[in-house]
Scaffold this motif. Structure first.
Motif, PDB file in Angstrom:
ATOM      1  N   PHE A 169      -8.564  55.974 -33.008  1.00 13.04           N
ATOM      2  CA  PHE A 169      -8.305  57.133 -32.164  1.00 13.04           C
ATOM      3  C   PHE A 169      -7.040  56.954 -31.339  1.00 13.04           C
ATOM      4  O   PHE A 169      -6.363  57.924 -31.002  1.00 13.04           O
ATOM      5  N   THR A 170      -6.684  55.741 -31.006  1.00  9.65           N
ATOM      6  CA  THR A 170      -5.492  55.463 -30.201  1.00  9.65           C
ATOM      7  C   THR A 170      -4.346  55.056 -31.114  1.00  9.65           C
ATOM      8  O   THR A 170      -4.481  54.120 -31.918  1.00  9.65           O
ATOM      9  N   LEU A 171      -3.214  55.746 -30.996  1.00  8.22           N
ATOM     10  CA  LEU A 171      -2.042  55.444 -31.803  1.00  8.22           C
ATOM     11  C   LEU A 171      -1.294  54.265 -31.212  1.00  8.22           C
ATOM     12  O   LEU A 171      -1.229  54.094 -29.987  1.00  8.22           O
ATOM     13  N   GLN A 172      -0.719  53.462 -32.104  1.00  4.68           N
ATOM     14  CA  GLN A 172       0.056  52.304 -31.696  1.00  4.68           C
ATOM     15  C   GLN A 172       1.540  52.564 -31.954  1.00  4.68           C
ATOM     16  O   GLN A 172       1.910  53.255 -32.907  1.00  4.68           O
ATOM     17  N   THR A 173       2.391  51.993 -31.135  1.00  2.00           N
ATOM     18  CA  THR A 173       3.828  52.175 -31.268  1.00  2.00           C
ATOM     19  C   THR A 173       4.327  51.581 -32.580  1.00  2.00           C
ATOM     20  O   THR A 173       3.945  50.467 -32.961  1.00  2.00           O
ATOM     21  N   ASP A 174       5.161  52.362 -33.272  1.00  2.00           N
ATOM     22  CA  ASP A 174       5.794  51.942 -34.540  1.00  2.00           C
ATOM     23  C   ASP A 174       4.785  51.707 -35.655  1.00  2.00           C
ATOM     24  O   ASP A 174       5.123  51.071 -36.660  1.00  2.00           O
TER      25      ASP A 174
END
Length: 839
Positions: A169-174
């Motif tokens: 559910f939580t997006l991570q950078t790159d």
């Protein structure tokens, strides 16, 4: 008892006992009505489990409540998704699902009816919704939520219910993430700003053009607007087909996090797709078919403040280098002039040493014809022959010059008298000679002409002020609307390389226009320097300034420099929010620059008969008027293209006639009779060639080019009418410029080193500039979603894109083009005007 006590405590003293009796009577009647109207409903409560599929039936007689609980931590956000599928067909009453959470309530019906254009109705039996996850203050907390299922249908309706956790559910950078969405199954994910990152770019892509979708950036709050009919209510949003990008800044989100919402639309019309048929019955339900779309989302950190500084320093530095280069060239020319002056003094003061007679002005200010350039050349063998040729020319045949008066320009008014009264009788004879020289077309008083051409500068300065002020006000309003509404479909940016600064969404596209302003100002300085030097030469009664070379009139050059600066300013205003309604900001002064360059090229050898500023600007206003009409009404309008092509061809013929006869013809009721007479005498009675062959070649080529462009426009009807009109102007300018160069060389004239370098340099820069121009990073001729398909990443210093490089190179190329016009006839500065041919 509770109601009675409340009544006694609050209202007894106010209304009295009679009012209390009335209230109890009303409550009793209401209770009796409920007993009569309401039917007993069976409420079924179940403890729900995640990832389990519940196959149940619901009727108006029963209501099912599913109770779920899950643990929420402050450091980890876990999404919860509710999926519902109705198995029964031909439902008369929908099933209502209500999800009750601690701080939010989500309700939806199945089948879900979504409306499209013209109130089309699309039913969806399969739904998937993500529950809003408000942040928790505790380190760990167990939260409960309930799913209520009910209907008003007396028949049993079968459904499936599944509640599952979303691990990613939580997006991570790159880190790219793939998912599938549809109109009834939107998706959204959370992103939290990491430490040290203040700006990110959220990019969403897909391999499919359609179905059309919407990406939105919303704050962490409930409810989340994730349906086609409400996604535009809050936050920033844009439509997309294959590509979309939104730049997000930490300062806009107090919680330091946001939701990335992706919604698939019910119809594709907003993305330029085909429009479905109109339903025959207003209440008819239309099967939308399979509108699932696979998408990828990735969040990149945006550039840091250091990159902004580097980009600005690069932009300023690259154009300041032209100032330094100009200063260096000026110093070299001054040093060379000093050497010439020193050599001239040696020759003038030491005739005995050379054994030859020095050339010096006589008492009337002219050159004694007894002196020859050959003698001077022989007396100074150590001097380069080219330098000698620059300083000494053939003096034979020069007349005595006694002009010593240099009156103020302000004392002369062009309208006070006819400046050619003394030669009225031979105007037609002089201007219709077979071979014309510049002296034939520079007979008017130079002071009057200088004043006439200065009007070009003052008029364009006035136009610029009145044009620029409302433009600046309008684009500020546009940017405010974009920032307030969050609708990023208003402006056609290259979203893959749009770096915000303050309230500006694409600062890099604005900064790159600095070159037009700086180089336009530099050109004005160069022209001013030449103007001052020329006035000093006139004040000193120098022969070359009075009787030699192309007549020097700098008004058009001042107007060209001002137009270049205004092009930069208005292009920057256009790129604040580029769109369909403000395109003319970016093109109006391009038309003016092209027109002024053609006028200047013609004025060089036709100073007496060039158009006045009022006529020229009136014609350019007509061009801009047609540009607006073409963009608004020309797309696919055959009638408009017929009218425009006819006007284009007629204007070409009229201008050709004006140029061929040097203005010595009249457009009146007898023009057709005279045309028939000319055709009869020159083509039928006896076949004779044209009297002015060179002019005829140019005009025939010009007519071929313009007729071809008119035919292309009528047949193809290009969507970008503004660019089409600009292409006409540029083609005519290039044709005339090429003709001028060819005729200049054909007449035995030469192009000096500085002018030749400027021509070659400008041609190369124009080639590279056009390459970047045709990359087409966006276009308001298409829908915003289709335009974003052309968006690309930055290619220079991680700050500038292809269009910025077009700004850099085109400003340099325009500056170089102006220098070519300014210097290309410097070789004639020592040639008598009666030996300079007109073409």
């Amino acid at each position: 008892m509770l109601l009675r006590s409340l009544w006694k405590s609050r209202y007894k003293d106010t209304f009295g006992a009679d009012a209390g009796v009335l209230l109890w009577l009303c409550l009793a009647l209401l209770a009796c009505g409920n007993v009569v109207l309401a039917e007993p409903k069976n409420v079924i409560q179940k403890d729900g489990e995640f990832d389990m599929i519940y196959n149940d039936t619901v009727t108006s007689q029963n209501q099912t409540i599913y109770a779920f609980n899950h643990t929420v931590t402050r450091t980890k956000t876990e999404g919860v998704r509710v999926s519902v599928d109705v198995l029964s067909q031909n439902l008369k009453s929908p099933i209502l699902f209500v999800v009750r959470q601690k701080q939010a309530v989500l309700s939806f019906q199945v089948p879900l009816i979504l409306r499209g254009l013209y109130q089309r109705k699309y039913p969806y039996n399969h739904l998937g919704r993500t529950l809003c996850q408000p942040p928790t203050r505790a380190a760990s907390e167990t939260q409960y939520f309930f799913v209520d299922v009910s209907t008003l249908s007396s028949q049993g309706t079968n459904y499936q219910l599944k509640v599952s956790r979303i691990e990613s559910f939580t997006l991570q950078t790159d880190t790219p993430f793939s998912f599938t969405a549809s109109p009834s199954q939107p998706q959204y994910f959370k992103y939290a700003f990491p430490e040290g990152v203040d700006t990110v770019i959220v990019k969403v892509s897909s391999d499919m053009n359609f179905p059309c979708s919407v990406m939105s950036i919303q704050d962490i709050q409930c409810p989340v607007y994730d349906l086609d009919n409400n996604v535009a209510f809050i936050g920033m949003y844009q439509t997309m087909t294959k590509k979309g990008a939104i730049t997000v800044q930490r300062k806009d989100f107090p919680s330091n996090s946001f939701y990335v919402v992706v919604v698939v639309k019910t119809e594709d019309e907003a993305c330029g797709g085909p429009l479905r048929f109109y339903p025959l019955r207003p209440d008819e339900l239309i099967d939308a078919g399979n509108r699932s779309k696979t998408l990828n989302v990735v969040v990149y950190p945006a550039i840091k403040s250091e990159v902004y500084v580097i980009g600005m320093l690069f932009c300023v530095g690259i154009f300041l280098s032209f100032y330094l280069l100009t200063l260096l060239v000026a110093c070299l020319q001054k040093q060379r002039a000093k050497k010439r002056e020193t050599f001239q003094n040696i020759v003038d003061t030491s005739p005995a040493e050379t054994g030859k007679i020095a050339v010096s002005p006589n008492e009337y200010g002219s050159i004694d014809s007894t002196a020859s350039s050959e003698a001077i050349t022989e007396s100074a063998p150590s001097i380069d022959s080219a330098t000698s040729a620059d300083n000494y020319i053939e003096r034979s045949g020069w007349k005595n010059i006694g002009r010593t008066r240099h009156d103020s320009l302000s004392s002369i008014e062009e309208d006070d008298y006819d400046t050619l009264d003394d030669i009225d009788s031979d105007k037609n004879i002089v201007r219709t000679k077979k071979y014309l020289c510049v002296s034939d077309l520079s007979r008017k008083d130079k002071r009057v002409l200088s004043k006439k051409y200065q009007i070009y500068f003052w008029n364009i300065a006035t136009i610029a002020v009145f044009y620029a002020l409302p433009v600046v006000q309008l684009v500020i309003t546009y940017q405010t609307v974009v920032n307030v509404t969050g609708n990023q479909d208003i402006c056609y940016y290259n979203f893959m390389c749009a770096h915000p600064l303050g309230a500006l969404s694409a600062f890099n596209n604005i900064l790159s226009n600095l070159g037009y302003v700086m180089l336009g100002l530099l050109f004005l300085f160069i022209v001013l320097k030449r103007d001052i030097d020329h006035n000093r030469a006139l004040a000193s009664n120098e022969v070359n300034a009075l009787e030699c070379g192309i007549p020097k009139h700098f008004g058009l050059f001042y107007a060209m420099g001002t137009a270049l600066m205004m092009e930069g300013l208005l292009s920057a205003c256009y790129h604040v929010c580029p769109n369909y309604t403000n395109f003319q900001f970016d093109t109006s002064f391009m038309y003016m620059i092209a027109g002024l360059c053609m006028l200047k090229l013609y004025q060089k050898r036709h100073p007496d008969i060039n158009a006045s500023a009022y006529t020229a600007y009136a014609c350019l206003a007509g061009v801009i008027f047609f540009s607006v009409l073409g963009v608004v009404f020309g797309r696919g309008n055959t009638g408009f293209w017929i009218v425009f092509s006819v006007i284009h061809i007629l204007a070409t013929l009229l201008l050709s006639t004006q140029l061929y006869y040097m203005g010595r013809w009249r457009l009146d009721s007898g023009v057709l009779r005279r045309m028939v007479y000319v055709v009869y005498t020159d083509c039928i009675r006896q076949c004779t060639g044209p009297m002015y062959i060179d002019r005829m070649v140019l005009l025939v080529m010009g007519n071929i080019v313009n007729w071809s462009l008119a035919a292309y426009g009528l047949i193809e009807r290009p969507n970008d009418f503004a660019s089409y009109l600009l292409a006409i102007a540029i083609c005519n300018l290039l044709l005339y410029f090429a003709f001028y160069i060819i005729m200049k060389l054909r007449s035995g004239e030469r192009i000096q080193c500085l002018a030749l370098i400027s021509i070659l340099f400008t041609a190369v820069v124009w080639g590279f500039a056009l390459y970047f121009f045709f990359q087409g990073l966006s276009t308001w001729q298409k829908t915003p979603a289709e335009s974003r398909e052309h968006n690309r990443d930055c290619i220079l210093l991680s700050f500038f894109d292809d269009h910025d490089i077009w700004h850099f190179l085109s400003s340099i190329a325009m500056f170089g083009s102006f220098l070519v016009l300014l210097t290309m006839d410097d070789d004639l500065d020592t040639v008598q005007r009666d030996k300079i041919y007109v073409f």
